[in-house]
Design a protein around this motif. Structure first.
Motif, mmCIF file in Angstrom:
data_model
loop_
_atom_site.group_PDB
_atom_site.id
_atom_site.type_symbol
_atom_site.label_atom_id
_atom_site.label_comp_id
_atom_site.label_asym_id
_atom_site.label_seq_id
_atom_site.Cartn_x
_atom_site.Cartn_y
_atom_site.Cartn_z
ATOM 1 N N ARG A 411 0.827 -1.208 0.000
ATOM 2 C CA ARG A 411 0.000 0.000 0.000
ATOM 3 C C ARG A 411 0.860 1.256 0.000
ATOM 4 O O ARG A 411 0.549 2.244 -0.693
ATOM 5 N N ASP A 414 2.315 1.753 -3.490
ATOM 6 C CA ASP A 414 1.319 2.207 -4.461
ATOM 7 C C ASP A 414 0.927 3.668 -4.264
ATOM 8 O O ASP A 414 0.344 4.286 -5.162
ATOM 9 N N ARG A 415 1.244 4.231 -3.086
ATOM 10 C CA ARG A 415 0.963 5.653 -2.841
ATOM 11 C C ARG A 415 2.094 6.566 -3.334
ATOM 12 O O ARG A 415 1.929 7.794 -3.341
ATOM 13 N N GLU A 452 -6.146 -8.815 -2.072
ATOM 14 C CA GLU A 452 -5.437 -7.675 -2.662
ATOM 15 C C GLU A 452 -4.380 -8.127 -3.660
ATOM 16 O O GLU A 452 -4.162 -7.489 -4.693
#
Length: 610
Positions: A411, A414-415, A452
């Motif tokens: 996560r 991906d940011r 995910e």
């Protein structure tokens, strides 16, 4: 940022009048943390040493590539390549591969077979008084008596034919830094005699030396593991099988013992390995000032291995799977060392600045994709353990299989601005995803990770490695039951249906593994047909040094039980097994039918060709 020098002109441009260490590499020079010569060069550079790399020197003719930089003050280092040179060059059928992935334009003529031996012999001929230190996967897996598939014979420690002065096994940062610091403290040019004296006075962890009996530091001690001699192994395959169990167990212990093996008239002395790198130490290795690029000398040329990894990020080292045919634990060990989130994000941000990056990371992975931050709950128990696998024959109850830290990494990556999508290209251990931990929170997180992974990080095809369908063969491989693959595929298909995705699961399988028969392969064909697979990712078992499977293949005995194990060895036997992968090809049909009739398995003919 600049490259480490590779020529006399580049050395002079830096204002250096001499070098401390010169590395001879079997691979093209790519200044990237996935390429061993670059890692070792940068690590030594960070210690204040003057280091140069000579990539893929010409070993023919006048040896000018070996002479061009002269004599180093401390030692020559030989880094044969990121892959074993023979695996890199030949298939399991001993045919030339289509290309050398670590050479410019995939050329086959830039690296000799066994570069460790070839390069070291040349250096010893030209500079007989300069120490030569060997390392990398080729040397690491040949540190003691080993079976060589390509020569079809048992060979002694690679120190014997190469003539090297020291072998560093495993991941080389700690032992190389320790060695370099010890030698640099001498404030003089190191010759072979001084080098050997220092190694006797200050034995270095994670190294192997060839010594006469009276030179062994402290003599042979009661707590040393003394293996059957090389000569005994030549006479008796059982002795070789018995040796291997000790070698593997000591490779996977937190506190290992010294191993000694006689190779007349010398003794190979294997000093215990360092403990795994800490997170800070691993971060330091990855955070060195790599350019992340091939050297400018390769401008306009394609280096296949670099193209595969240029937009990928390695998250951790080590693998606790202990697969019987795999060399990772023999080289990296089973204990996982994970990079910090900050180090990973720094590398991701550096990739986003590369001029040809389009926003897609090809892999966030490691030796296994989903072992990041996993370790024992009670580390004291891990420090006493000598099991080669933490997940076979079943997952250790002390192992934390929580995927929350890995989810957090995905996560966070991906940011990062500039990242459109990150894919998982490394193999996923689905047995870890599906393990019932007994803790509902961990189980829920692992289900969330699976969701995910499949919905956000698969580029249309998810690679997994069931390896076989026979539970008997899978047990010899140290892999879970094929039933688990059925269960995982149901989950995969269900998630794809719910999210309206059209993705494939791509399973890897091996034929001719020890214990596997043609009948086992016929049943594999039927089972995979029932699952609507026409197999692509397949291979014949290749015996590589220092694996349980190779020892079983060569000796005919399982190293842990000493019970007989069948192996398909002739080309005819291997082809009989491999053809079942391709039952769907018309050219294979008649051969398969004929073989099944010889087996008395007409029932499988009906299943395959109804």
């Amino acid at each position: 940022m600049s490259f480490l020098p590779t020529t006399k002109k580049e050395v002079e441009r830096l204002g250096w009048d001499a070098l401390d260490v010169i590395i001879f590499s079997g691979d093209a020079y790519v200044d990237h943390p996935s390429f061993a010569a670059a890692v070792i060069g940068r690590i030594l550079e960070a210690e204040g040493l003057r280091v140069a790399i000579v990539p893929q020197p010409d070993w023919h003719g006048d040896y000018r590539d070996f002479k061009k930089l002269g004599r180093p003050r401390l030692f020559f280092a030989v880094a044969p390549g990121a892959m074993d040179s023979m695996v890199n060059k030949y298939t399991a059928n001993k045919r030339l591969r289509s290309e050398d992935a670590y050479s410019p334009d995939g050329r086959h003529d830039l690296r000799p077979e066994y570069p460790t031996i070839v390069y070291t012999r040349i250096l010893k001929e030209l500079f007989p008084d300069v120490p030569v230190v060997i390392g990398g996967i080729e040397a690491s897996l040949r540190r003691l008596t080993h079976y060589d598939y390509w020569q079809d014979r048992l060979l002694p420690s690679i120190l014997v034919p190469s003539g090297a002065d020291l072998l560093i096994y495993g991941m080389g940062e700690k032992p190389m830094v320790s060695l370099a610091q010890l030698l640099a403290e001498q404030d003089c040019e190191i010759d072979v005699k001084r080098f050997r004296n220092l190694m006797a006075r200050f034995p270095q962890r994670q190294t192997v030396s060839l010594l006469y009996k009276n030179e062994i530091p402290g003599g042979i001690r009661p707590d040393d593991i003394v293996l059957h001699s090389h000569e005994e192994c030549l006479r008796n395959k059982r002795a070789q099988a018995e040796n291997f169990r000790h070698i593997e167990e000591e490779s996977n212990k937190y506190e290992a013992k010294r191993i000694i093996q006689e190779t007349e008239p010398l003794f190979a002395v294997v000093n215990p390995p360092y403990q795994p790198l800490t997170q800070d130490e691993l971060d330091r290795s990855f955070d060195l000032p790599y350019t992340r690029l091939p050297h400018p000398k390769y401008k306009g040329k394609r280096i296949p291995a670099y193209e595969m990894i240029k937009f990928s990020v390695c998250l951790h080292r080590g693998c606790f799977g202990g697969c019987a045919f795999c060399t990772i634990s023999a080289h990296q060990g089973k204990f996982i060392t994970s990079r910090s989130k900050e180090s990973i994000l720094r590398e991701v941000k550096a990739i986003t600045q590369m001029p040809d990056f389009k926003g897609y990371l090809s892999d966030l992975g490691g030796p296994s994709a989903n072992m990041y931050a996993m370790h024992g709950k009670n580390l004291d128990l891990c420090h006493q353990c000598k099991r080669p696998s933490c997940i076979h024959p079943k997952i250790c109850p002390n192992l934390n299989t929580d995927h929350s830290a890995l989810l957090d990494i995905y996560r966070a990556v991906d940011r990062v601005p500039g990242i459109k999508k990150s894919f998982i290209g490394s193999g996923v251990r689905y047995d870890l995803l599906m393990h019932d931990t007994g803790d509902e929170r961990s189980n829920r997180i692992n289900r969330q990770y699976t969701e995910e992974l499949i919905t956000r990080h698969v580029s249309g095809r998810l690679k997994v490695a069931p390896e076989h369908t026979s539970d008997r063969v899978l047990s010899l491989m140290r892999k879970p039951s094929f039933q688990l693959f059925y269960d995982f595929k149901r989950i995969f298909d269900d998630i794809n249906r719910r999210h309206n995705l059209r993705q494939q699961i791509i399973p890897y399988f091996i034929s001719s593994h020890p214990g596997c028969t043609a009948e086992d392969m016929a049943e594999l064909a039927c089972l995979t047909k029932d699952l609507n697979f026409q197999l692509e990712q397949v291979q014949d078992f290749t015996p590589t040094p220092m694996t349980v499977s190779t020892e079983a293949w060569y000796t005919g005995l399982h190293p842990y039980t000493l019970q007989p194990v069948f192996s398909a060895k002739t080309q005819k036997e291997k082809l009989a097994q491999r053809q079942f992968f391709f039952w769907y090809k018309p050219a294979e049909r008649q051969n398969i039918i004929r073989l099944l009739r010889q087996m008395g398995r007409e029932d499988l003919i009906r299943k395959l060709f109804k």
